[in-house]
Write a protein that holds these residues in place. Structure first.
Motif, mmCIF file in Angstrom:
data_model
loop_
_atom_site.group_PDB
_atom_site.id
_atom_site.type_symbol
_atom_site.label_atom_id
_atom_site.label_comp_id
_atom_site.label_asym_id
_atom_site.label_seq_id
_atom_site.Cartn_x
_atom_site.Cartn_y
_atom_site.Cartn_z
ATOM 1 N N ARG A 227 0.269 -1.138 -0.267
ATOM 2 C CA ARG A 227 -0.350 0.231 0.074
ATOM 3 C C ARG A 227 1.170 1.234 0.181
ATOM 4 O O ARG A 227 0.484 2.589 -0.432
ATOM 5 C CB ARG A 227 -0.771 -0.009 1.008
ATOM 6 N N ALA A 228 2.024 1.334 0.755
ATOM 7 C CA ALA A 228 2.576 1.624 0.601
ATOM 8 C C ALA A 228 3.695 2.622 -0.597
ATOM 9 O O ALA A 228 3.640 3.317 -0.864
ATOM 10 C CB ALA A 228 3.979 2.698 2.197
ATOM 11 N N VAL A 229 3.907 0.892 -1.387
ATOM 12 C CA VAL A 229 4.620 1.678 -2.615
ATOM 13 C C VAL A 229 4.012 2.259 -4.079
ATOM 14 O O VAL A 229 3.826 3.596 -4.239
ATOM 15 C CB VAL A 229 5.151 0.123 -3.361
ATOM 16 N N LEU A 230 2.419 1.552 -3.534
ATOM 17 C CA LEU A 230 1.375 2.137 -4.381
ATOM 18 C C LEU A 230 0.789 3.571 -3.771
ATOM 19 O O LEU A 230 0.570 4.542 -4.847
ATOM 20 C CB LEU A 230 -0.132 1.556 -4.324
ATOM 21 N N LEU A 231 0.636 4.086 -2.815
ATOM 22 C CA LEU A 231 0.710 5.365 -2.837
ATOM 23 C C LEU A 231 1.216 5.802 -3.040
ATOM 24 O O LEU A 231 1.644 7.307 -3.364
ATOM 25 C CB LEU A 231 0.870 5.161 -1.146
ATOM 26 N N THR A 232 3.380 5.841 -3.130
ATOM 27 C CA THR A 232 3.995 6.778 -2.937
ATOM 28 C C THR A 232 3.962 6.687 -4.755
ATOM 29 O O THR A 232 4.189 7.737 -5.766
ATOM 30 C CB THR A 232 4.959 6.062 -2.890
ATOM 31 N N ALA A 233 3.561 6.085 -5.742
ATOM 32 C CA ALA A 233 3.557 6.439 -6.615
ATOM 33 C C ALA A 233 2.232 6.895 -7.239
ATOM 34 O O ALA A 233 2.337 7.662 -8.662
ATOM 35 C CB ALA A 233 3.056 4.745 -7.695
ATOM 36 N N SER A 234 0.963 6.504 -6.851
ATOM 37 C CA SER A 234 -0.015 7.241 -6.579
ATOM 38 C C SER A 234 0.832 9.090 -6.132
ATOM 39 O O SER A 234 0.105 9.726 -7.322
ATOM 40 C CB SER A 234 -1.219 8.057 -6.306
ATOM 41 N N ALA A 235 1.507 9.401 -5.183
ATOM 42 C CA ALA A 235 1.383 11.169 -5.729
ATOM 43 C C ALA A 235 2.623 10.906 -5.890
ATOM 44 O O ALA A 235 2.125 12.829 -6.538
ATOM 45 C CB ALA A 235 2.051 10.382 -3.970
ATOM 46 N N LEU A 236 3.561 10.513 -6.800
ATOM 47 C CA LEU A 236 4.029 10.968 -7.585
ATOM 48 C C LEU A 236 3.787 11.733 -9.123
ATOM 49 O O LEU A 236 3.947 12.412 -9.771
ATOM 50 C CB LEU A 236 4.795 9.657 -8.233
ATOM 51 N N ASP A 237 2.232 11.100 -9.482
ATOM 52 C CA ASP A 237 1.882 11.034 -10.617
ATOM 53 C C ASP A 237 0.914 12.198 -10.385
ATOM 54 O O ASP A 237 0.813 13.204 -11.437
ATOM 55 C CB ASP A 237 0.567 10.397 -10.733
ATOM 56 N N LEU A 238 0.124 12.368 -9.293
ATOM 57 C CA LEU A 238 -0.545 13.260 -8.742
ATOM 58 C C LEU A 238 0.450 14.687 -8.505
ATOM 59 O O LEU A 238 -0.034 15.564 -8.379
ATOM 60 C CB LEU A 238 -1.392 13.562 -7.744
ATOM 61 N N GLU A 239 1.665 14.469 -8.730
ATOM 62 C CA GLU A 239 2.612 15.731 -7.229
ATOM 63 C C GLU A 239 2.144 16.943 -8.565
ATOM 64 O O GLU A 239 2.282 17.811 -7.810
ATOM 65 C CB GLU A 239 4.013 15.429 -7.721
ATOM 66 N N ALA A 240 2.515 17.466 -9.562
ATOM 67 C CA ALA A 240 2.054 17.847 -10.210
ATOM 68 C C ALA A 240 0.797 18.773 -10.503
ATOM 69 O O ALA A 240 0.532 19.808 -10.519
ATOM 70 C CB ALA A 240 2.719 17.671 -11.958
ATOM 71 N N GLY A 241 0.064 17.827 -10.519
ATOM 72 C CA GLY A 241 -1.571 18.343 -10.571
ATOM 73 C C GLY A 241 -2.499 18.356 -10.146
ATOM 74 O O GLY A 241 -3.409 19.682 -10.191
ATOM 75 N N ASP A 242 -2.247 17.743 -8.312
ATOM 76 C CA ASP A 242 -3.413 17.494 -7.687
ATOM 77 C C ASP A 242 -2.186 17.596 -6.304
ATOM 78 O O ASP A 242 -2.024 16.591 -5.595
ATOM 79 C CB ASP A 242 -4.051 16.980 -7.825
ATOM 80 N N PRO A 243 -1.436 18.834 -5.965
ATOM 81 C CA PRO A 243 -0.571 18.829 -5.006
ATOM 82 C C PRO A 243 -1.102 18.146 -3.311
ATOM 83 O O PRO A 243 -0.376 17.540 -2.692
ATOM 84 C CB PRO A 243 -0.041 19.887 -4.883
ATOM 85 N N GLU A 244 -2.565 18.696 -3.676
ATOM 86 C CA GLU A 244 -3.054 18.579 -1.643
ATOM 87 C C GLU A 244 -3.587 17.059 -2.046
ATOM 88 O O GLU A 244 -3.172 16.060 -0.995
ATOM 89 C CB GLU A 244 -4.354 18.740 -1.953
ATOM 90 N N ARG A 245 -3.592 16.213 -2.742
ATOM 91 C CA ARG A 245 -4.206 14.764 -2.317
ATOM 92 C C ARG A 245 -2.941 14.712 -2.748
ATOM 93 O O ARG A 245 -2.786 12.822 -1.940
ATOM 94 C CB ARG A 245 -4.788 14.948 -3.923
ATOM 95 N N ALA A 246 -2.196 14.501 -3.519
ATOM 96 C CA ALA A 246 -0.626 13.579 -3.392
ATOM 97 C C ALA A 246 -0.147 14.023 -2.248
ATOM 98 O O ALA A 246 0.971 12.810 -1.781
ATOM 99 C CB ALA A 246 -0.027 14.349 -4.454
ATOM 100 N N LEU A 247 0.038 15.141 -1.530
ATOM 101 C CA LEU A 247 0.827 15.528 -0.198
ATOM 102 C C LEU A 247 -0.199 14.101 1.070
ATOM 103 O O LEU A 247 0.554 13.156 1.775
ATOM 104 C CB LEU A 247 0.694 16.490 0.377
ATOM 105 N N ALA A 248 -1.627 14.570 0.198
ATOM 106 C CA ALA A 248 -2.409 12.896 1.882
ATOM 107 C C ALA A 248 -1.661 11.859 1.834
ATOM 108 O O ALA A 248 -1.543 11.097 2.357
ATOM 109 C CB ALA A 248 -3.222 13.521 1.233
ATOM 110 N N GLN A 249 -1.836 11.520 0.394
ATOM 111 C CA GLN A 249 -1.176 10.077 -0.351
ATOM 112 C C GLN A 249 0.612 9.893 0.404
ATOM 113 O O GLN A 249 0.332 8.724 1.018
ATOM 114 C CB GLN A 249 -1.972 9.756 -1.106
#
Length: 490
Positions: A227-249
């Motif tokens: 789960r941690a690895v998948l959340l990190t992968a999602s956060a990397l994808d969202l880092e540029a477009g949705d930083p708040e959601r990426a930070l939560a993940q």
């Protein structure tokens, strides 16, 4: 003991009955067809018993004659089954030993004798697999799919054959169907999750991981890590477009796996982007205590945009104090000191790394220091570069023979989740012998500003070495590939 007592009890009861009848004589008269037969009671009872025994023998003989065809048919069927299972056993042994001719012969005999028996179909598919008959194997597996008892096994075989033909679409469809029919099947769950990761469907992969844990396929520790690895992968994808959601993940990933460096790195960057430098520094420092890593050092030094080189140097020294002067902290200080043009400070902090198993990065950083101070044509810089070509490699992200400077959630070679490990990669091309693991001669004089004495015959990097940070292609060992066989015959 109890049987003997029961026999004696029955014998005594029979004797008592005989005595009772003898004490009470009587006459039994039978009239039939104008005839009259009179006899004693005891004789009549004996006659009835004899008649019952005779009738029993007659009935048994008649029933045996009537059931003879069925018994012959059953006996023939049992002999046929015995021969079929013997052929099945021999066929499995032939598959296991890699004898395709014997496997096909026994598979044909087993299917002829046993009919559409699931094990006979499996043997037929396995014999076709080891013979290289992909079409035959696929036909056998499709027949297994038509039987509810072997449907999942047939889907497994079709999945393997589709993978061999590089038909990922069909393979994924078979895995999804198998996971629907049998949610606890491990291979289907793993294949579904691999497909979701390949499509970067991180939310779907998270659901699959949760379902695997609920079914008991994976333990809680593995589930938390995935789960941690998948959340990190999602956060990397969202880092540029949705930083708040990426930070939560990213924060959730850090809680699940505090030692996961990419999670702490992306969380630190996002905190800095939001202007919350204190919390960003806290996240990176906590991860640095558990696992000093150059990715964390870069994030920590760049937390505040516009800082001077001396400010970055001060933060690098903070990392050194936190980690008790870990080698990664020395590299961070040396880099920051080089940017601040404090060349003496950079040399001093690198000195211990040049005397104890110096690596490529240490020599290359010394070369950069010499180039920055004395120019790109400096002999000292060329000497450090030559030694870098012969030095042991630095740790990097490694997965399935692939070496890279950047972490990824899945391996591009095998598609495995969390495949990348920070470790020293194998020296595949080899290095020059003799001095690769020894302190460089003249290192002390070079740190004091003197020209290091070049070694004879080593004025340039040997041909074929790979610079630090270069992505190398995966290395596949040369070996005979044994075809994958589905089922018990593997």
């Amino acid at each position: 003991m109890w049987r003997a007592l029961a026999f004696l009890a029955l014998l005594a009861l029979a004797a008592y009955g005989a005595v009772w009848l003898a004490d009470r004589p009587g006459v039994v008269t039978v009239t039939w067809g104008g005839y009259e037969l009179a006899t004693s009671l005891a004789a009549a009872l004996v006659g009835v018993m004899v008649l019952a025994v005779v009738l029993g023998f007659i009935w048994a003989f008649a029933r045996g004659i009537l059931n003879l065809p069925e018994r012959l048919t059953l006996s023939s069927r049992r002999r046929r089954q015995a021969r079929g299972y013997n052929a099945l056993s021999r066929g499995m042994v032939a598959v296991g030993s890699g004898d395709p001719i014997a496997a096909r012969r026994h598979a044909g005999e087993a299917e002829r004798l046993l009919g559409p028996e699931p094990l006979a179909l499996l043997l037929t598919a396995q014999a076709a697999q080891i013979s290289g008959d992909r079409a035959g194997a696929e036909r056998a597996f499709r027949r297994m799919v038509d039987d509810p008892e072997t449907r999942v096994l047939g889907l497994r075989g079709l999945f393997v054959e589709a993978r061999r033909q590089d038909d990922e679409t069909s393979a994924r469809a078979y895995a999804i169907e198998a996971a629907r029919l049998a949610p606890s099947v491990t291979w289907a769950n793993e294949a579904v999750m691999e497909g979701q990761c390949a499509d970067r469907d991180w939310s779907g992969a998270l659901d699959t991981v949760s379902n695997r844990a609920a079914l008991g396929i994976s333990d809680k520790a593995a589930m938390r890590r995935q789960r941690a690895v998948l959340l990190t992968a999602s956060a990397l994808d969202l880092e540029a477009g949705d930083p708040e959601r990426a930070l939560a993940q990213a924060r959730e990933a850090v809680k699940l796996a505090p030692d996961l460096v990419p999670a702490a790195a992306v969380a630190g960057r996002l905190f800095a982007r939001r202007g919350d430098l204190k919390r960003g520094a806290k996240v990176v420092e906590a991860a640095w205590r558990a696992n000093p890593h150059p990715d964390l050092a870069r994030v920590y030094l760049d937390l505040r945009t516009g800082d001077s080189s001396r400010d970055r140097l001060a933060r690098a020294e903070t990392l050194a104090r936190i980690s008790s002067w870990h080698p990664e902290a020395r590299f961070a200080i040396a880099r920051a000191a080089l940017d601040a043009r404090e060349f003496g400070r950079a040399r001093d902090v690198l000195a211990p790394l040049l005397t104890d198993q110096p690596t490529v990065r240490a020599y290359e950083l010394m070369a950069e220091i010499e180039e920055a101070e004395t120019g790109s044509n400096s002999g000292k810089a060329r000497e450090w570069q030559a030694r870098a070509a012969r030095a042991p490699r630095d740790p990097a992200w490694c997965a399935d023979g692939l070496v890279t400077d950047r972490w990824a959630p899945i391996s591009p070679v095998s598609g495995r989740l969390d495949a990348f490990v920070w470790q020293t990669p194998p020296d595949l091309l080899g290095r020059a012998h003799g001095t690769a693991h020894e302190p460089a001669p003249g290192a002390a004089s070079a740190l004091n500003g003197a020209e290091p004495a070049p070694k004879p015959g080593h004025g340039a990097a040997p041909v074929g070495t790979i610079p630090s940070g270069t992505v190398t292609p995966p290395v596949i060992p040369v070996a005979a590939k044994v075809p994958e066989v589905v089922g018990p015959g593997r």
